[in-house]
Design an enzyme around this catalytic site. Structure first.
Site, PDB file in Angstrom:
ATOM      1  CB  SER A 158      -0.944  -0.058   1.208  1.00  0.00           C
ATOM      2  OG  SER A 158      -1.951   0.907   1.130  1.00  0.00           O
ATOM      3  CG  ASP A 324      -6.407  -3.782  -3.309  1.00  0.00           C
ATOM      4  OD1 ASP A 324      -7.203  -2.865  -3.012  1.00  0.00           O
ATOM      5  OD2 ASP A 324      -5.181  -3.718  -3.102  1.00  0.00           O
ATOM      6  CG  HIS A 357      -5.743  -2.223   0.306  1.00  0.00           C
ATOM      7  ND1 HIS A 357      -4.853  -2.148  -0.744  1.00  0.00           N
ATOM      8  CD2 HIS A 357      -5.216  -1.459   1.305  1.00  0.00           C
ATOM      9  CE1 HIS A 357      -3.837  -1.363  -0.398  1.00  0.00           C
ATOM     10  NE2 HIS A 357      -4.036  -0.943   0.830  1.00  0.00           N
TER      11      HIS A 357
END
Lengths: 380, 380
Positions: A158, A324, A357
């Site tokens: 991320s 995601d 995610h």
């Protein structure tokens, strides 16, 4: 409290260290931090060549406590303990792993909650906004302190993946392998929009006091709670929310009021409450801004990621997860394409997962096997 | 102010009417509304057979003002004026169209902002939660008042589409054609999650006063603004946000602060502000609850939409939009499949549009041509 067996398969009890930097750091914004601390942890042993170091970059709400336990009474280990430890995909028997809390954080590194030596009070609103570029510059100084001239690998998911990208651009000779997971080269308008709603929730909380809530002995709890609830929706896939919670009612029937009715409401409010009790609102704000700002193409007349990644010389492993939707697989593929345009060595995997995610933090056998296989070919 | 030419192609200046219902209405929750008003508008002329009436059901923030202008000085016409008017896809030269503000609304129908005759003060927190089933029951009473035993068509988008479905189940003999656009048979956990964050923003606003903010001469503006900002993200597609706003900076450069930097932030905050100045927070809360509650399968041991839609006898036109991620095409297809299982006449179209959920409100030539063609075969 960890079981004895859990402790054995983990790096065990770890103690954070603090590095103090007395030289000023000029930030991308032009602001100067006269001095600062970075808190970090290490796992494994640095070899004689100092060639087996791995840096772990954290995401929005992460910190330096990546693996192991601070005390035998801890409820949970570090946030990536399932990936990093003896015999684990990132094997601390081979590698010397470093976790660091980013500047602006609220877990020991200098940030809004720290005491400003010039005033004797918390920095609060006077703490400058920091960027991914600033974080990487400060991490490079930490590497200097530890006498690590080149990392075997830098890994992050991320926002952490953005730091990995920035390392490859800003310090190409200092990293041999880049592992960028569930990340994106820059945020979309929709990503920024979610961040801005989260920020507005905090900024308009009457307890925010323009960021100086510490001095008012209050806390923008309502705003931070909302920000986290919203964030959480974007971390999970529609799939996993549906299979875990669906339309299940907590009391089995509607109560026609605004208390919790659906299980998903209970879950989200719990997540919001828990986070609001343990995180600093100013840190949350500045982390979301660092996300928004990051864009390796920002100084180009015509945005061109391939040109922006031209300096990178590391080998790359890029991983994305099918469900995601915060940083969808196509965002990872943008990075892959840009690296291929530069004839870099890049491996890419799109892991089938229904965890959205959040998958990057979870134990998924295919995902972990992939990292294990990649890391086995990284020489030390 | 409308141009003369705009007025000519629209239904022109319209005046809302109010129907008062003196008979009590028992709501699904068990609460009883002793009496209530519904505000509505009509366009076109009811024919002698009373067979050309069309009911328009509104969505979360809509109302009875569907087409035309209240005054020549109005900035905008009714919310579906592009679809409904003389010579338009829903042709008021042929049909008698009714727009109604739902119970609990804040535009004239009895709702939280109305004066409770028993106390002389605004209902506020004492206004009961209403459901899609309650709305449809109250709309049926309005139809009785207007001596309309059977609608030529009932049409609605989003939450409005749920009312259309409910009509087909609760009053199958009273509707010949159902037009369900950008809708879903029931919310997913993710849909409910977004609604709950919006509600928590309002409920935790210190100015909310448990719903009785009118008495406190205040208003939970911050909360409603956040709720609308968040809602707006889900109405737009990632695509259209990207093409309209992308990462464009308002001042051309970062200012490293929390004021507006990206155009998307400016847009969202503007939308939030505008809405917070014109809508009632209690109404917003109750509309989101009606969305959450709707589920035609809720009383079945094993949810089965086909069985739930078994009573429906109307013909259906179901429309979805490719980039709508709030109520994605697959949600419309669930309805289509359930109707086909019952051997109903159903037409389905998935319109290619990059406008997300909002597409149902916009002028799209394919979308409007489709409704026009469908309506041309509806006899009057």
């Amino acid at each position: 409290m960890p079981l004895a067996s859990t402790l054995i398969s983990s790096v065990g009890i770890v103690t954070p260290q603090t590095a103090h930097f007395a030289a000023p750091l000029t930030l991308k914004s032009g602001a100067v931090l006269p001095a600062y601390d970075l808190v970090f942890e290490t796992y494994g042993t640095l070899n004689a060549d100092r060639s087996n170091a791995i840096l772990v970059c954290h995401a929005l709400s992460g910190n330096h406590h990546v693996a192991g336990w601070h005390a035998a009474t801890d409820k949970n280990p570090g946030w990536w303990d399932n990936l990093i430890g003896p015999g684990k995909p990132i094997d601390t028997g081979r590698f010397f792993v470093i976790g660091v809390n980013n500047l602006g954080g609220c877990h020991g590194s200098t940030g809004p909650v720290s005491i400003d030596p010039q005033t004797g009070h918390a920095f609060g609103s006077r703490f400058p906004l920091v960027t991914v570029e600033d974080w990487v510059a400060s991490q490079a100084r930490l590497a200097d302190t530890l006498d690590i001239s080149r990392f075997a690998a830098i890994i992050g998911g991320s926002l952490g993946g953005m730091q990995v990208l920035q390392w490859s651009i800003a310090y190409p000779e200092r990293v041999r392998h880049c592992l960028t997971i569930a990340s994106a080269p820059k945020l979309t308008a929709q990503n920024i929009a979610f961040n801005d709603v989260a920020r507005q929730a905090i900024l308009t909380d009457p307890d925010f006091h323009a960021g100086d809530y510490y001095a008012h002995h209050t806390y923008p709890r309502r705003g931070l709670r909302l920000a986290r609830m919203l964030g959480h929706i974007t971390y999970l896939s529609d799939d996993v929310m549906g299979s875990k919670f669906g339309r299940i009612l907590r009391a089995g029937a509607f109560n026609y009021g605004y208390d919790v009715e659906f299980e998903i409401e209970s879950y989200l409010r719990y997540q919001g409450d828990k986070f609001a009790d343990s995180f600093d609102a100013n840190t949350y704000l500045l982390m979301t801004k660092a996300l928004d700002y990051f864009d390796p193409t920002q100084h180009q007349a015509e945005p061109n990621l391939s040109a922006a990644l031209q300096p990178a010389v590391a080998d790359f492993l890029i991983i994305s997860f099918t469900t995601d939707w915060r940083f969808a697989p196509e965002r990872s593929r943008e990075i892959v394409q840009a690296l291929l345009d530069n004839e870099r060595n890049v491996s890419y995997a799109e892991i089938v997962s229904n965890h959205g995610h959040d998958a990057f933090l979870m134990h998924d056998p295919h995902y972990h096997a992939l990292i294990r296989a990649y890391m086995e070919r990284v020489t030390t």
